[in-house]
Write an enzyme that holds these catalytic residues in place. Structure first.
Site, PDB file in Angstrom:
ATOM      1  N   ASP A  33       0.971  -1.058  -0.043  1.00 41.07           N
ATOM      2  CA  ASP A  33      -0.099  -0.058   0.064  1.00 41.07           C
ATOM      3  C   ASP A  33       0.765   1.063   0.425  1.00 41.07           C
ATOM      4  O   ASP A  33       1.622   1.309   0.983  1.00 41.07           O
ATOM      5  CB  ASP A  33      -0.982   0.534   1.269  1.00 41.07           C
ATOM      6  N   ASN A  91     -13.210  -3.321   2.194  1.00 37.69           N
ATOM      7  CA  ASN A  91     -14.230  -2.722   2.490  1.00 37.69           C
ATOM      8  C   ASN A  91     -14.501  -2.622   0.960  1.00 37.69           C
ATOM      9  O   ASN A  91     -14.600  -1.884  -0.310  1.00 37.69           O
ATOM     10  CB  ASN A  91     -12.917  -0.487   2.394  1.00 37.69           C
ATOM     11  N   GLU A  99     -12.837   3.145  -2.032  1.00 36.92           N
ATOM     12  CA  GLU A  99     -11.913   4.452  -2.426  1.00 36.92           C
ATOM     13  C   GLU A  99     -11.937   3.952  -3.935  1.00 36.92           C
ATOM     14  O   GLU A  99     -12.299   4.939  -4.985  1.00 36.92           O
ATOM     15  CB  GLU A  99     -11.183   5.189  -1.539  1.00 36.92           C
ATOM     16  N   VAL A 100     -10.612   3.026  -4.326  1.00 35.10           N
ATOM     17  CA  VAL A 100     -10.542   2.118  -5.245  1.00 35.10           C
ATOM     18  C   VAL A 100     -11.828   1.026  -5.635  1.00 35.10           C
ATOM     19  O   VAL A 100     -11.775   0.280  -5.476  1.00 35.10           O
ATOM     20  CB  VAL A 100      -9.457   2.054  -5.317  1.00 35.10           C
ATOM     21  N   HIS A 104     -10.109  -5.273  -3.573  1.00 32.32           N
ATOM     22  CA  HIS A 104      -8.912  -5.437  -2.868  1.00 32.32           C
ATOM     23  C   HIS A 104      -9.138  -5.825  -1.584  1.00 32.32           C
ATOM     24  O   HIS A 104      -9.801  -5.413  -0.952  1.00 32.32           O
ATOM     25  CB  HIS A 104      -8.125  -4.360  -3.093  1.00 32.32           C
ATOM     26  N   HIS A 106      -6.762  -5.246   2.114  1.00 30.21           N
ATOM     27  CA  HIS A 106      -6.321  -5.194   2.310  1.00 30.21           C
ATOM     28  C   HIS A 106      -5.576  -6.680   3.801  1.00 30.21           C
ATOM     29  O   HIS A 106      -5.901  -6.901   4.422  1.00 30.21           O
ATOM     30  CB  HIS A 106      -6.071  -4.457   3.481  1.00 30.21           C
TER      31      HIS A 106
HETATM   32  P1  AMP Z   1      -9.454   1.341   0.219  1.00 34.86           P
HETATM   33  O1  AMP Z   1     -10.021   2.642   0.890  1.00 34.86           O
HETATM   34  O2  AMP Z   1     -10.088   0.143   0.978  1.00 34.86           O
HETATM   35  O3  AMP Z   1     -10.477   1.202  -0.716  1.00 34.86           O
HETATM   36  O4  AMP Z   1      -7.778   2.037   0.129  1.00 34.86           O
HETATM   37  C1  AMP Z   1      -7.337   1.834  -0.739  1.00 34.86           C
HETATM   38  C2  AMP Z   1      -6.054   1.804  -0.862  1.00 34.86           C
HETATM   39  O5  AMP Z   1      -5.105   1.909  -1.647  1.00 34.86           O
HETATM   40  C3  AMP Z   1      -5.367   2.191   0.080  1.00 34.86           C
HETATM   41  O6  AMP Z   1      -5.157   2.102   1.800  1.00 34.86           O
HETATM   42  C4  AMP Z   1      -4.579   3.817  -0.399  1.00 34.86           C
HETATM   43  O7  AMP Z   1      -3.201   3.716   0.140  1.00 34.86           O
HETATM   44  C5  AMP Z   1      -4.009   2.891  -1.571  1.00 34.86           C
HETATM   45  N1  AMP Z   1      -3.582   3.473  -2.851  1.00 34.86           N
HETATM   46  C6  AMP Z   1      -4.135   4.297  -3.190  1.00 34.86           C
HETATM   47  N2  AMP Z   1      -2.910   4.418  -4.830  1.00 34.86           N
HETATM   48  C7  AMP Z   1      -1.942   3.247  -4.483  1.00 34.86           C
HETATM   49  C8  AMP Z   1      -1.637   3.382  -6.072  1.00 34.86           C
HETATM   50  N3  AMP Z   1      -1.008   3.729  -6.662  1.00 34.86           N
HETATM   51  N4  AMP Z   1      -0.062   2.328  -4.607  1.00 34.86           N
HETATM   52  C9  AMP Z   1      -0.377   1.428  -3.975  1.00 34.86           C
HETATM   53  N5  AMP Z   1      -1.844   1.570  -2.834  1.00 34.86           N
HETATM   54  C10 AMP Z   1      -2.267   3.049  -3.158  1.00 34.86           C
END
Ligand code: AMP
Length: 128
Positions: A33, A91, A99-100, A104, A106
């Protein structure tokens, strides 16, 4: 939440953005991350495009689902926290804090992780 083919993890999978790879096979990619919240904080993603855990559970094969959960365990083993303990977290959707929009997992570890989720504000007393 619909699938945006230009989300950051899709771009990592296409090699358009760098990542610090932990492990990879035909089904999954695991990488560090970018903003780690624990000494071990690795993300495990399927290579196919699923926006959320809902889509993944409804559309992915049993093999893909097994590969993702086994990928999380392989990460824990590779990073040396299999026996000390670790946490996996997915999440999902806006209230789940996703957010993404590429599903995924964690993997957190390397320190005592504390509460699973914060207490809701109404249950926090003045002495907390
Ligand atoms: P979520 O809130 O569960 O969608 O988690 C998204 C995660 O992606 C967060 O912990 C971010 O720090 C991580 N993240 C975002 N961009 C990148 C990236 N380019 N490389 C690695 N992790 C990322």
């Amino acid at each position: 939440m619909s699938y945006d083919p230009n989300n950051v993890f899709a771009r990592i999978l296409r090699g358009e953005l760098p990542c610090k790879k932990v492990l990879e096979d035909t089904e999954i990619l695991a990488f560090e991350d970018i903003q780690p919240q624990a000494p071990v904080h690795v993300l495990v993603i399927p290579k196919k495009s699923y926006a959320t855990l809902n889509d993944f559970c409804e559309q992915a094969s049993d093999g893909e689902i097994a590969a993702l959960i086994r990928g999380a365990h392989r990460v824990a083993k590779a990073r040396g926290v299999e026996q000390s303990g670790y946490r996996i977290l997915v999440n999902t959707g806006p209230e789940g804090g996703q957010e993404v929009p590429h599903v995924h997992v964690h993997v957190f570890g390397g320190r005592r992780l504390g509460r699973m989720v914060p207490k809701p504000p109404e249950s926090v007393s003045k002495t907390d």
